[in-house]
Design a protein around this motif. Structure first.
Motif, PDB file in Angstrom:
ATOM      1  N   SER A 121     -40.890 -16.745   3.624  1.00  0.00           N
ATOM      2  CA  SER A 121     -40.414 -17.915   4.365  1.00  0.00           C
ATOM      3  C   SER A 121     -39.295 -18.649   3.644  1.00  0.00           C
ATOM      4  CB  SER A 121     -41.577 -18.873   4.635  1.00  0.00           C
ATOM      5  OG  SER A 121     -42.579 -18.259   5.403  1.00  0.00           O
ATOM      6  N   LYS A 122     -39.423 -18.814   2.330  1.00  0.00           N
ATOM      7  CA  LYS A 122     -38.424 -19.562   1.560  1.00  0.00           C
ATOM      8  C   LYS A 122     -37.055 -18.920   1.685  1.00  0.00           C
ATOM      9  CE  LYS A 122     -37.426 -21.263  -3.114  1.00  0.00           C
ATOM     10  NZ  LYS A 122     -37.894 -21.300  -4.524  1.00  0.00           N
ATOM     11  N   GLN A 123     -36.995 -17.609   1.536  1.00  0.00           N
ATOM     12  CA  GLN A 123     -35.717 -16.910   1.646  1.00  0.00           C
ATOM     13  C   GLN A 123     -35.173 -16.979   3.073  1.00  0.00           C
ATOM     14  OE1 GLN A 123     -38.283 -15.887  -0.067  1.00  0.00           O
ATOM     15  NE2 GLN A 123     -37.642 -15.080  -2.055  1.00  0.00           N
ATOM     16  N   CYS A 124     -36.077 -16.897   4.049  1.00  0.00           N
ATOM     17  CA  CYS A 124     -35.653 -16.986   5.449  1.00  0.00           C
ATOM     18  C   CYS A 124     -35.059 -18.360   5.754  1.00  0.00           C
ATOM     19  CB  CYS A 124     -36.831 -16.718   6.380  1.00  0.00           C
ATOM     20  SG  CYS A 124     -37.468 -15.037   6.330  1.00  0.00           S
ATOM     21  N   TYR A 125     -35.734 -19.403   5.318  1.00  0.00           N
ATOM     22  CA  TYR A 125     -35.233 -20.763   5.551  1.00  0.00           C
ATOM     23  C   TYR A 125     -33.869 -20.963   4.886  1.00  0.00           C
ATOM     24  CZ  TYR A 125     -40.061 -21.941   6.955  1.00  0.00           C
ATOM     25  OH  TYR A 125     -41.279 -21.981   7.574  1.00  0.00           O
ATOM     26  N   ALA A 126     -33.718 -20.428   3.690  1.00  0.00           N
ATOM     27  CA  ALA A 126     -32.453 -20.576   2.963  1.00  0.00           C
ATOM     28  C   ALA A 126     -31.313 -19.899   3.722  1.00  0.00           C
ATOM     29  CB  ALA A 126     -32.580 -19.986   1.558  1.00  0.00           C
ATOM     30  N   PHE A 127     -31.624 -18.798   4.395  1.00  0.00           N
ATOM     31  CA  PHE A 127     -30.594 -18.111   5.175  1.00  0.00           C
ATOM     32  C   PHE A 127     -30.290 -18.876   6.459  1.00  0.00           C
ATOM     33  CE2 PHE A 127     -29.148 -15.067   8.350  1.00  0.00           C
ATOM     34  CZ  PHE A 127     -28.162 -14.370   7.663  1.00  0.00           C
ATOM     35  N   VAL A 128     -31.330 -19.366   7.121  1.00  0.00           N
ATOM     36  CA  VAL A 128     -31.155 -20.010   8.427  1.00  0.00           C
ATOM     37  C   VAL A 128     -30.463 -21.362   8.316  1.00  0.00           C
ATOM     38  CG1 VAL A 128     -32.399 -21.055  10.371  1.00  0.00           C
ATOM     39  CG2 VAL A 128     -33.106 -18.822   9.487  1.00  0.00           C
ATOM     40  N   VAL A 148     -40.870  -5.593   3.312  1.00  0.00           N
ATOM     41  CA  VAL A 148     -40.889  -5.637   1.856  1.00  0.00           C
ATOM     42  C   VAL A 148     -39.699  -4.923   1.229  1.00  0.00           C
ATOM     43  CG1 VAL A 148     -42.308  -3.539   1.625  1.00  0.00           C
ATOM     44  CG2 VAL A 148     -42.378  -5.300  -0.173  1.00  0.00           C
ATOM     45  N   ASP A 149     -39.142  -3.913   1.903  1.00  0.00           N
ATOM     46  CA  ASP A 149     -38.044  -3.144   1.324  1.00  0.00           C
ATOM     47  C   ASP A 149     -36.828  -3.034   2.239  1.00  0.00           C
ATOM     48  OD1 ASP A 149     -39.193  -1.594   3.257  1.00  0.00           O
ATOM     49  OD2 ASP A 149     -39.305   0.243   2.053  1.00  0.00           O
ATOM     50  N   ARG A 150     -36.780  -3.881   3.292  1.00  0.00           N
ATOM     51  CA  ARG A 150     -35.681  -3.765   4.242  1.00  0.00           C
ATOM     52  C   ARG A 150     -35.681  -4.961   5.198  1.00  0.00           C
ATOM     53  NH1 ARG A 150     -40.081  -1.159   5.874  1.00  0.00           N
ATOM     54  NH2 ARG A 150     -40.658  -1.111   8.097  1.00  0.00           N
ATOM     55  N   ILE A 151     -34.601  -5.073   5.940  1.00  0.00           N
ATOM     56  CA  ILE A 151     -34.504  -6.022   7.051  1.00  0.00           C
ATOM     57  C   ILE A 151     -34.144  -5.218   8.290  1.00  0.00           C
ATOM     58  CG2 ILE A 151     -33.209  -7.945   8.046  1.00  0.00           C
ATOM     59  CD1 ILE A 151     -32.872  -9.095   5.277  1.00  0.00           C
ATOM     60  N   GLU A 152     -34.912  -5.401   9.370  1.00  0.00           N
ATOM     61  CA  GLU A 152     -34.649  -4.686  10.608  1.00  0.00           C
ATOM     62  C   GLU A 152     -34.077  -5.652  11.649  1.00  0.00           C
ATOM     63  OE1 GLU A 152     -37.445  -1.926  12.114  1.00  0.00           O
ATOM     64  OE2 GLU A 152     -38.252  -1.386  10.137  1.00  0.00           O
ATOM     65  N   PRO A 185     -35.627  -7.935   0.033  1.00  0.00           N
ATOM     66  CA  PRO A 185     -35.252  -9.255   0.547  1.00  0.00           C
ATOM     67  C   PRO A 185     -35.429 -10.392  -0.459  1.00  0.00           C
ATOM     68  CG  PRO A 185     -36.607  -8.077   2.126  1.00  0.00           C
ATOM     69  CD  PRO A 185     -36.696  -7.328   0.840  1.00  0.00           C
ATOM     70  N   VAL A 186     -36.094 -10.113  -1.581  1.00  0.00           N
ATOM     71  CA  VAL A 186     -36.179 -11.138  -2.628  1.00  0.00           C
ATOM     72  C   VAL A 186     -34.816 -11.316  -3.282  1.00  0.00           C
ATOM     73  CG1 VAL A 186     -37.242 -11.713  -4.852  1.00  0.00           C
ATOM     74  CG2 VAL A 186     -38.625 -10.730  -3.023  1.00  0.00           C
ATOM     75  N   ARG A 187     -34.003 -10.277  -3.257  1.00  0.00           N
ATOM     76  CA  ARG A 187     -32.658 -10.325  -3.828  1.00  0.00           C
ATOM     77  C   ARG A 187     -31.640 -10.668  -2.738  1.00  0.00           C
ATOM     78  NH1 ARG A 187     -32.826  -8.186  -8.911  1.00  0.00           N
ATOM     79  NH2 ARG A 187     -34.731  -7.026  -9.442  1.00  0.00           N
TER      80      ARG A 187
END
Length: 239
Positions: free
Chosen positions: A147-154, A81-85, A109-111
């Motif tokens: 998921s939406k943000q992850c897909y957009a990155f991938v 919610v507040d980071r990417i590991e 990660p929303v930003r």
């Protein structure tokens, strides 16, 4: 439906016996596959556990260069919610692995900013002990959260080149079925039409648990350096 192969008219008892003995000879990973698929049973590790202090106590002094026996780099990415590991690992013969770094990128990660930080980190070059430098070859991103943000990155990074080297970014999602294989065929049944790989998380945990019990460096052994802190080992042995 899952059915024990002993019921099959196309598989002989003798053939199963040979495969069982071969799996035992090859080690826990192969035996687990036989128990899961041929016998249709869940893999049991018995009463053995892995303590966090046991793993942290066998940390080694290596890095930041890639160890001489390693030939390829991978990374696993978890969205919080507040980071990417991110964990970066080097791999050698027989899937012997060396943890290189556990990186925490702080940010919502929303930003977009933390995703930019992630992309910059994944594109860096890592120097090998024997001289050359190369990037991470394969990156798995857990899409279970945002998921939406992850897909957009991938999506635009599923296959690309970094300094001339190929790099693949995979979307993954865990599945709790105890009989599900570790890695399953990719599906594009998602809004972004990315290749989404389903992982059998129980099988993955069993595999990792078994490898933590390997006491001597060699095939399957998991190395960690001193950059991995006590909290890391507390989390990785939690289950």
């Amino acid at each position: 439906f899952w059915l024990n192969e002993l019921y099959s008219p196309w598989v002989s008892f003798g053939n199963m016996a040979v495969r069982f003995l071969q799996a035992k000879k090859e080690g826990p990973d192969s035996l687990r596959v036989f128990i899961n698929t041929a016998l249709a049973e869940t893999w049991e590790e018995g009463e053995s556990t892995v303590e966090d202090f046991t793993l942290s106590g066998r940390r080694e002094q290596y890095g930041p260069e890639i160890p001489a026996n390693a030939v390829i780099l991978t990374a696993g990415v978890d969205i919080q919610v507040d980071r990417i590991e991110v964990e970066v690992d080097a791999w050698g013969v027989g899937e012997e692995s060396w943890g290189l770094e556990h990186k925490i990128l702080t940010g919502d990660p929303v930003r977009q900013q933390v995703w930019k930080d992630l992309d910059e980190y994944l594109m860096r070059l890592w120097k090998h002990e024997l001289g050359p430098s190369f990037p991470i070859s394969g990156i798995a991103i857990d899409t279970g959260y945002l998921s939406k943000q992850c897909y957009a990155f991938v999506k635009p990074r599923e296959s690309r080149r970094i300094y001339g080297y190929p790099q693949k970014v995979f979307a993954i999602k865990g599945h709790g079925d105890p009989l599900k294989p570790f890695l399953n065929r990719a599906s594009k049944n998602n809004l972004a039409k990315v290749n989404l790989f389903t992982l059998g998380v129980n099988t993955a945990k069993d595999t990792l648990h078994g490898r933590f019990h390997i006491k001597e460096p060699g095939p399957g052994y998991v190395h960690h350096t001193f950059t991995f802190d006590e909290e890391y080992f507390n989390q990785v042995t939690n289950e």
